[in-house]
Scaffold this active site. Structure first.
Site, PDB file in Angstrom:
ATOM      1  N   SER A   1       0.522  -1.245   4.874  1.00 59.72           N
ATOM      2  CA  SER A   1       1.719  -0.419   5.030  1.00 59.72           C
ATOM      3  C   SER A   1       2.917  -1.140   4.447  1.00 59.72           C
ATOM      4  O   SER A   1       2.988  -2.380   4.460  1.00 59.72           O
ATOM      5  CB  SER A   1       1.984  -0.122   6.508  1.00 59.72           C
ATOM      6  OG  SER A   1       3.229   0.535   6.670  1.00 59.72           O
TER       7      SER A   1
ATOM      8  N   TYR B   1       2.760  -2.587  15.220  1.00 58.11           N
ATOM      9  CA  TYR B   1       2.037  -1.978  14.101  1.00 58.11           C
ATOM     10  C   TYR B   1       2.283  -2.760  12.817  1.00 58.11           C
ATOM     11  O   TYR B   1       1.344  -3.072  12.072  1.00 58.11           O
ATOM     12  CB  TYR B   1       2.486  -0.526  13.946  1.00 58.11           C
ATOM     13  CG  TYR B   1       1.925   0.182  12.731  1.00 58.11           C
ATOM     14  CD1 TYR B   1       0.626   0.657  12.735  1.00 58.11           C
ATOM     15  CD2 TYR B   1       2.703   0.372  11.585  1.00 58.11           C
ATOM     16  CE1 TYR B   1       0.105   1.313  11.618  1.00 58.11           C
ATOM     17  CE2 TYR B   1       2.197   1.022  10.486  1.00 58.11           C
ATOM     18  CZ  TYR B   1       0.895   1.491  10.497  1.00 58.11           C
ATOM     19  OH  TYR B   1       0.387   2.116   9.401  1.00 58.11           O
TER      20      TYR B   1
END
Length: 256
Positions: free
Chosen positions: A148, A161
């Protein structure tokens, strides 16, 4: 569409929805036999399989929920039980570690249970999927880990995350070194804001937030799942044979 993956077998975790679905369908169009791994949504997984077959490809679904000890063994057992119908030689050529969960807690709200869960799915599962899969992964194969953009862009509200994706990038780097002698390439793909069901709660209902997300990208729009699938397809192809150990930014130039 060129059939760059004819004769190959691909396994895509989290393949029933969003980015994973787009990746599975793209690899199917490129000629791979695609194993669509999913956690719970059987109907969605079967939809992906049906779509791949409708486009002339071959695919099958395997259910294996990640995040618990032994999950990788169960996933590969399910794969082994199904793959021979479509590829009698068995084995796998392309492994895409896409399955992940997000946590929206900031540091103040984060619990130990939440942190354990997000690391179990996003980090531990890929580690052991690779470990248990190395005997099945053919020389010259491909591993693509879906990371990400938040691994390089500070976003404290999703700190746990983000940390999992940073860990995944380090995993990618070390695997590339470890598996290079076998001709296996290992790379990460780092999406930014992507219009998927996971983001639908804010991206499709809040015009101001959607506009901000689009404006953050140099290319001036929010990403689509097919944007990410195209990058993965390149890394899975022979054209990417000399690319390994890299994090490929697929954020559309967010936060340059």
């Amino acid at each position: 569409m060129s059939r760059t993956l004819d004769g190959k077998v691909a396994l895509v975790t989290g393949g029933s929805r969003g980015i994973g679905r787009a990746i599975a369908e793209r690899l199917g169009r490129d000629g791979a036999v695609v194993a669509v791994a999913y956690a719970r949504d059987t109907a969605s997984a079967e939809e992906v399989v049906a779509r791949i077959r409708k486009d002339g490809g071959r695919a099958f679904a395997i259910r294996a929920e990640l995040g618990e000890h032994g999950d990788a063994v169960r996933l590969w057992d399910a794969f082994d039980a199904a793959v021979e119908e479509f590829a009698p030689a068995g084995g796998v050529d392309v492994l895409v570690n896409n399955a992940a969960i997000a946590t929206s807690s900031d540091l103040d709200g984060l619990t130990e249970e939440e942190l354990d869960r997000v690391f179990a799915v996003n980090v531990r599962a890929p580690f052991f999927i690779v470990k248990e899969g190395l005997g099945r992964l053919r020389d010259g194969g491909r591993i693509v880990n879906i990371s990400s953009g938040v691994a390089r862009i500070a976003l404290p509200r999703v700190i746990a995350y983000s940390s999992t994706k940073g860990a995944l990038d380090v995993f990618t780097l070390n695997l590339a070194k470890l598996l290079g002698p076998r001709g296996i390439t290992v790379n990460s793909v780092a999406p930014g804001y992507v219009d998927t069901d996971v983001n639908a709660g804010w991206l499709r209902t809040d015009p101001e937030a959607a506009a901000e997300a689009a404006a953050a990208a140099a290319l001036g729009r929010v990403g689509q799942p097919d944007d990410i699938a195209g990058v993965v397809a390149f890394l899975a192809s022979d054209d990417a044979r000399w690319v390994t150990g890299r994090v490929v930014d697929a954020t559309g130039g967010t936060a340059l």
